[in-house]
Write an enzyme that holds these catalytic residues in place. Structure first.
Site, mmCIF file in Angstrom:
data_model
loop_
_atom_site.group_PDB
_atom_site.id
_atom_site.type_symbol
_atom_site.label_atom_id
_atom_site.label_comp_id
_atom_site.label_asym_id
_atom_site.label_seq_id
_atom_site.Cartn_x
_atom_site.Cartn_y
_atom_site.Cartn_z
ATOM 1 N N ASP A 146 -21.807 4.179 29.650
ATOM 2 C CA ASP A 146 -20.915 3.110 29.246
ATOM 3 C C ASP A 146 -20.045 3.655 28.110
ATOM 4 O O ASP A 146 -20.386 4.684 27.509
ATOM 5 C CB ASP A 146 -21.763 1.925 28.768
ATOM 6 C CG ASP A 146 -20.918 0.830 28.162
ATOM 7 O OD1 ASP A 146 -19.962 0.401 28.818
ATOM 8 O OD2 ASP A 146 -21.219 0.397 27.025
ATOM 9 N N ASP B 186 -17.644 1.478 25.463
ATOM 10 C CA ASP B 186 -17.690 0.681 24.233
ATOM 11 C C ASP B 186 -19.124 0.483 23.758
ATOM 12 O O ASP B 186 -19.971 0.025 24.522
ATOM 13 C CB ASP B 186 -17.068 -0.707 24.471
ATOM 14 C CG ASP B 186 -15.557 -0.660 24.532
ATOM 15 O OD1 ASP B 186 -14.950 -0.330 23.509
ATOM 16 O OD2 ASP B 186 -15.002 -0.932 25.613
ATOM 17 N N LYS C 95 -20.576 -3.495 36.610
ATOM 18 C CA LYS C 95 -21.985 -3.430 36.250
ATOM 19 C C LYS C 95 -22.506 -4.850 36.019
ATOM 20 O O LYS C 95 -21.789 -5.634 35.433
ATOM 21 C CB LYS C 95 -22.158 -2.629 34.954
ATOM 22 C CG LYS C 95 -21.681 -1.200 35.041
ATOM 23 C CD LYS C 95 -21.747 -0.501 33.690
ATOM 24 C CE LYS C 95 -20.612 -0.894 32.766
ATOM 25 N NZ LYS C 95 -20.555 -0.097 31.518
ATOM 26 N N ASP D 232 -25.332 0.269 26.001
ATOM 27 C CA ASP D 232 -25.728 -0.503 24.819
ATOM 28 C C ASP D 232 -25.986 -1.960 25.200
ATOM 29 O O ASP D 232 -26.452 -2.735 24.378
ATOM 30 C CB ASP D 232 -24.642 -0.453 23.745
ATOM 31 C CG ASP D 232 -23.384 -1.189 24.163
ATOM 32 O OD1 ASP D 232 -22.820 -0.831 25.222
ATOM 33 O OD2 ASP D 232 -22.979 -2.131 23.464
HETATM 34 MG MG LIG Z 1 -20.908 -1.322 25.979
#
Ligand SMILES: [Mg+2]
Length: 318
Positions: A32, A34, A225, A250
């Site tokens: 991922d 961000d 996702k 995250d």
């Molecule tokens: Mg993220």
């Protein structure tokens, strides 16, 4: 199967030889962006080095984002500017995957787009016709709007919904009207609920998708996702071996769940949305869906892996 399957093992608590062993257990890394690689346009400390080291070790690297506002080319530019050694083929974005999804199904009508140019530019690239994005504000009271301003096109065969800061009543009405035809496809780029910022909340694509879902009484195909559709271009031609693929994220209900759904190994980093305290909650939860969110391994941030990688390559006794 990974030695650490859904144990949320903290990699910082493992011996060097165990970490080296773990590093050798995957040859593809899907990460991922961000909250893992960068936040607000700034690279997170050590993340560039770790990703570039993975690449130097011969691992295949993919950046995978639910952000539908950017094209692959734009994400590539951002990644390169921050120092990541990536290529356009190494970027998996919902905007691109949505266009690829329609192309693969030989879609030949026009798409009604609720979203941004990230989506329309990717549709252009594969030669799929679409409506323009941008403001479509309410004109007059509802009766007047319906009589004078509402125009429905007869060639629309799909409604695509992503992040749209110009979301409006007329857009809802048009989308729901098109979706009244059961043959009209309903595709959502992603369903991220919101983006928390200091002192405010920015609604995410999922908020717009839910609105259209409600008024159309239809359920969308979700590309982003945690839906494996986002990895279709890697999984279907068997470009990667799921068991030897590491998914890093995250946010557990998108990133880690994608890993669970695809049979990847998973690494949660604590530099973004979810933390160890959340994992503790899912461990205690009786809901089997929550159990799927528990990652194999954990790190406070991706950069924490750097000393272990350097050690594994030098064979040192760190
Ligand atoms: Mg993220």
């Amino acid at each position: 199967m990974s030695t650490y399957k859904q144990t949320c093992t903290n990699l910082l608590e493992l011996s060097n030889s165990k970490v080296t062993e773990w590093l050798a257990s995957f040859d593809t890394v899907i990460t991922d962006c961000d909250g893992v690689l960068w936040i607000y346009g700034n690279a997170l400390e050590g993340s560039v080095d770790v990703m570039n080291q993975f690449k130097a070790m011969g691992k295949k690297i993919y950046f995978c984002t639910n952000n539908s506002t950017k094209t692959r080319a734009e994400l590539l530019k951002k990644g390169l500017e921050l120092g990541f050694r990536i290529t356009e083929e190494g970027i998996i974005s919902t905007a691109h995957a949505t266009a690829a999804y329609l192309k693969q199904r030989k879609f030949d009508k026009r798409v009604y787009v609720i979203g941004s140019e990230g989506i329309t530019q990717e549709l252009d690239k594969v030669g799929i016709k679409h409506t323009q994005c941008g403001p479509d504000p309410m004109q007059g009271p509802l009766g007047e709007f319906m009589a004078k301003h509402l125009k429905l096109d007869s060639d629309i065969g799909a409604v695509v919904v992503g992040f749209d800061e110009n979301f409006s009543f007329p857009k809802m009405m048009k989308a729901a009207s098109y979706l009244n035809d059961p043959k009209c496809l309903f595709v959502a780029t992603n369903t991220d609920e919101r983006f928390p910022m200091p002192n405010m909340v920015v609604p995410g694509s999922g908020s717009f998708v839910k609105a259209i879902q409600t008024c159309s009484e239809r359920t969308p195909t979700v590309i982003g996702k945690p839906n494996p559709a986002i990895c279709e271009s890697l999984l279907n031609p068997k470009k990667i071996d799921p068991a030897r693929t590491l998914m890093i994220g995250d946010r557990a209900n998108t990133d880690i769940l994608l890993g669970f759904n695809c049979g990847f190994q998973t690494l949660l980093v604590g530099s973004g949305i979810h933390h160890l305290s959340d994992v503790d909650q899912w461990r205690k939860s009786k809901d089997p869906e929550d159990k799927k969110l528990i990652p194999d391994v954990y790190l406070p941030k991706l950069g924490d892996l750097l000393p272990a990688i350097v050690n594994s390559q030098t064979g040192g006794s760190y």
